[in-house]
Design a protein around this motif. Structure first.
Motif, PDB file in Angstrom:
ATOM      1  N   LEU A  36       0.807  -1.263   0.083  1.00  0.00           N
ATOM      2  CA  LEU A  36       0.073  -0.138  -0.071  1.00  0.00           C
ATOM      3  C   LEU A  36       0.781   1.495  -0.015  1.00  0.00           C
ATOM      4  N   ASP A  37       1.965   1.338   0.719  1.00  0.00           N
ATOM      5  CA  ASP A  37       2.986   2.297   0.827  1.00  0.00           C
ATOM      6  C   ASP A  37       3.665   2.485  -0.630  1.00  0.00           C
ATOM      7  N   VAL A  38       3.988   1.331  -1.278  1.00  0.00           N
ATOM      8  CA  VAL A  38       4.507   1.287  -2.534  1.00  0.00           C
ATOM      9  C   VAL A  38       3.601   2.077  -3.559  1.00  0.00           C
ATOM     10  N   GLY A  39       2.327   1.403  -3.640  1.00  0.00           N
ATOM     11  CA  GLY A  39       1.366   2.023  -4.551  1.00  0.00           C
ATOM     12  C   GLY A  39       0.781   3.581  -4.378  1.00  0.00           C
ATOM     13  N   ARG A  40       0.762   3.851  -3.105  1.00  0.00           N
ATOM     14  CA  ARG A  40       0.470   5.374  -2.734  1.00  0.00           C
ATOM     15  C   ARG A  40       1.405   6.295  -3.171  1.00  0.00           C
ATOM     16  N   LYS A  41       2.757   5.844  -2.950  1.00  0.00           N
ATOM     17  CA  LYS A  41       3.789   6.766  -3.580  1.00  0.00           C
ATOM     18  C   LYS A  41       3.992   6.686  -5.006  1.00  0.00           C
ATOM     19  N   LEU A  42       3.848   5.529  -5.743  1.00  0.00           N
ATOM     20  CA  LEU A  42       3.662   5.722  -7.061  1.00  0.00           C
ATOM     21  C   LEU A  42       2.685   6.435  -7.631  1.00  0.00           C
ATOM     22  N   ALA A  43       1.544   6.440  -6.991  1.00  0.00           N
ATOM     23  CA  ALA A  43       0.476   7.170  -7.573  1.00  0.00           C
ATOM     24  C   ALA A  43       0.712   8.703  -7.451  1.00  0.00           C
ATOM     25  N   GLU A  44       1.228   8.937  -6.255  1.00  0.00           N
ATOM     26  CA  GLU A  44       1.821  10.362  -6.036  1.00  0.00           C
ATOM     27  C   GLU A  44       2.780  10.926  -6.952  1.00  0.00           C
ATOM     28  N   MET A  79       7.056  -0.397 -19.004  1.00  0.00           N
ATOM     29  CA  MET A  79       8.282  -1.094 -18.213  1.00  0.00           C
ATOM     30  C   MET A  79       9.227   0.045 -18.169  1.00  0.00           C
ATOM     31  N   ASN A  80       9.644   0.901 -19.181  1.00  0.00           N
ATOM     32  CA  ASN A  80      10.681   1.920 -18.686  1.00  0.00           C
ATOM     33  C   ASN A  80      10.183   2.935 -17.606  1.00  0.00           C
ATOM     34  N   PHE A  81       8.761   3.236 -17.614  1.00  0.00           N
ATOM     35  CA  PHE A  81       8.638   4.318 -16.658  1.00  0.00           C
ATOM     36  C   PHE A  81       8.601   3.535 -15.110  1.00  0.00           C
ATOM     37  N   PHE A  82       7.932   2.363 -15.018  1.00  0.00           N
ATOM     38  CA  PHE A  82       8.175   1.516 -13.670  1.00  0.00           C
ATOM     39  C   PHE A  82       9.684   0.997 -13.248  1.00  0.00           C
ATOM     40  N   ASN A  83      10.391   0.744 -14.345  1.00  0.00           N
ATOM     41  CA  ASN A  83      11.952   0.625 -14.283  1.00  0.00           C
ATOM     42  C   ASN A  83      12.346   1.863 -13.311  1.00  0.00           C
ATOM     43  N   ASN A  84      12.221   2.793 -13.888  1.00  0.00           N
ATOM     44  CA  ASN A  84      13.074   3.986 -13.522  1.00  0.00           C
ATOM     45  C   ASN A  84      12.528   4.297 -12.186  1.00  0.00           C
ATOM     46  N   TRP A  85      11.258   4.177 -11.866  1.00  0.00           N
ATOM     47  CA  TRP A  85      10.820   4.624 -10.661  1.00  0.00           C
ATOM     48  C   TRP A  85      11.145   3.667  -9.495  1.00  0.00           C
ATOM     49  N   ILE A  86      11.197   2.523  -9.810  1.00  0.00           N
ATOM     50  CA  ILE A  86      11.958   1.597  -9.044  1.00  0.00           C
ATOM     51  C   ILE A  86      13.335   1.842  -8.593  1.00  0.00           C
ATOM     52  N   ALA A  87      14.040   2.149  -9.730  1.00  0.00           N
ATOM     53  CA  ALA A  87      15.567   2.600  -9.397  1.00  0.00           C
ATOM     54  C   ALA A  87      15.919   3.649  -8.750  1.00  0.00           C
ATOM     55  N   GLN A  88      15.121   4.783  -9.056  1.00  0.00           N
ATOM     56  CA  GLN A  88      14.799   6.010  -8.359  1.00  0.00           C
ATOM     57  C   GLN A  88      14.781   5.863  -6.545  1.00  0.00           C
ATOM     58  N   ASN A  89      13.789   5.010  -6.426  1.00  0.00           N
ATOM     59  CA  ASN A  89      13.360   4.810  -4.883  1.00  0.00           C
ATOM     60  C   ASN A  89      14.325   3.673  -4.402  1.00  0.00           C
ATOM     61  N   TRP A  90      15.115   2.837  -5.065  1.00  0.00           N
ATOM     62  CA  TRP A  90      16.067   2.050  -4.526  1.00  0.00           C
ATOM     63  C   TRP A  90      17.428   3.166  -4.269  1.00  0.00           C
ATOM     64  N   ARG A  91      17.616   4.048  -5.137  1.00  0.00           N
ATOM     65  CA  ARG A  91      18.803   4.749  -4.796  1.00  0.00           C
ATOM     66  C   ARG A  91      18.561   5.897  -3.816  1.00  0.00           C
ATOM     67  N   SER A  92      17.288   6.620  -3.555  1.00  0.00           N
ATOM     68  CA  SER A  92      17.039   7.164  -2.443  1.00  0.00           C
ATOM     69  C   SER A  92      16.717   6.594  -1.250  1.00  0.00           C
ATOM     70  N   GLY A  93      16.752   5.394  -1.319  1.00  0.00           N
ATOM     71  CA  GLY A  93      16.729   4.428   0.094  1.00  0.00           C
ATOM     72  C   GLY A  93      15.174   4.630   0.558  1.00  0.00           C
ATOM     73  N   TRP A  94      14.200   4.930  -0.154  1.00  0.00           N
ATOM     74  CA  TRP A  94      12.924   5.030   0.318  1.00  0.00           C
ATOM     75  C   TRP A  94      12.029   3.498   0.197  1.00  0.00           C
ATOM     76  N   LEU A  95      12.591   2.586  -0.884  1.00  0.00           N
ATOM     77  CA  LEU A  95      12.157   1.445  -0.795  1.00  0.00           C
ATOM     78  C   LEU A  95      12.634   0.392   0.374  1.00  0.00           C
ATOM     79  N   LYS A  96      13.898   0.595   0.626  1.00  0.00           N
ATOM     80  CA  LYS A  96      14.620  -0.049   1.864  1.00  0.00           C
ATOM     81  C   LYS A  96      13.913   0.336   3.128  1.00  0.00           C
TER      82      LYS A  96
END
Length: 277
Positions: A72-80, A242-259
């Motif tokens: 739910l956190d992932v989905g809400r931030k993705l939508a935001e 695919m391009n958008f979601f992968n870039n979103w995931i990569a950005q949020n790994w780098r920022s530390g938010w996903l972890k």
């Protein structure tokens, strides 16, 4: 000589014209793909529809009946980040891929691990989380047993129907009996009740359940089964998404938010008082 030059000029003109036509066709095809992307549908509708199944702590209902959890956190931030609203569509696990393919929602974000079998039907993004499976066992029923001893017709496992643990159990312990249920909680309850010797789940769920029921449950030691990443599930043929979601995931790994969010839901129980025990 003049004829040869004339023929050469015509030939070059034809090549240039063909190249321009090919370039124009490629550009048109690219534009068509872009227009057909689910990203465009999401932008036009102003909402992203996310399919998920309920299992702790990925996604669950709190005491008020509201959805909470890592997904739910992932989905809400993705939508935001997309500037749209989010709609979560709870769906039975064994029907979630057909529901995606049928267009019931735009993407699966539900702790779905990447497998070759699933990849034949849908596409997967890069992983946004990583986990492995551990065996949660009834302490009394498995006393003195090793993991190898569980591969016996005298042993019963419990697992959620259609989920990765069920597949891994069937492969790793082919001689054992396997009871299938629609929810993870039912599998654990069977082990607690002594109706099954063990179940299997992604860590840290086994550690958490054993910690809550130390007199009954134990996590069997050993390497994790089937270590792999979990990814967004998408319909095939959508390179823009695919391009958008992968870039979103990569950005949020780098920022530390996903972890940070994963650690909150999987390495702590700060949220536990929000849900019924």
């Amino acid at each position: 000589m003049k004829l040869s030059r004339r023929m050469l000029g015509a030939a070059l003109g034809a090549v240039v014209a063909t190249g321009m036509a090919t370039s124009g066709w490629a550009q048109s095809a690219t534009q068509d793909l872009s227009r057909e992307s689910v990203i465009e549908t999401i932008k036009q509708d102003g909402v992203i529809r996310i399919g998920l199944s309920l299992f702790v702590p990925w996604s669950m209902r709190d005491k008020n009946g509201d959805l909470i959890g890592f997904e739910l956190d992932v989905g809400r931030k993705l939508a935001e980040d997309m500037g749209v609203e989010v709609e979560f569509v709870p769906t039975a696990w064994d029907g979630i891929i057909p529901a995606l393919v049928s267009g019931n929602f735009d993407v699966i974000i539900s702790g779905m691990s990447v497998t070759a079998q699933r990849n034949l039907t849908i596409n997967f993004t890069d992983p946004y989380a990583f986990s492995g499976l551990a065996i949660l066992a009834n302490k009394e029923l498995t006393a003195g047993m090793s993991r190898e001893d569980l591969n016996s017709s005298d042993v019963t496992f419990a697992a959620r129907r259609g989920a990765t643990p069920a597949t891994v159990i069937a492969k790793a312990f082919p001689e054992a009996n396997l009871l299938l249920f629609d929810e993870d909680g039912a599998s654990t309850q069977e082990v607690l009740n002594g109706n099954a010797h063990a179940t299997m789940a992604s860590q840290p769920t086994p550690n958490r359940e054993a910690g809550r029921n130390p007199e009954t449950l134990i996590v069997l030691e050993g390497e994790l089964f089937d270590p792999r990443g979990e990814a967004f599930g998408m319909r095939k043929g959508d390179p823009d998404a695919m391009n958008f979601f992968n870039n979103w995931i990569a950005q949020n790994w780098r920022s530390g938010w996903l972890k940070e969010r994963h650690d909150y839901w999987f390495a702590t129980e700060e949220w536990a008082d929000q849900v019924a025990q």
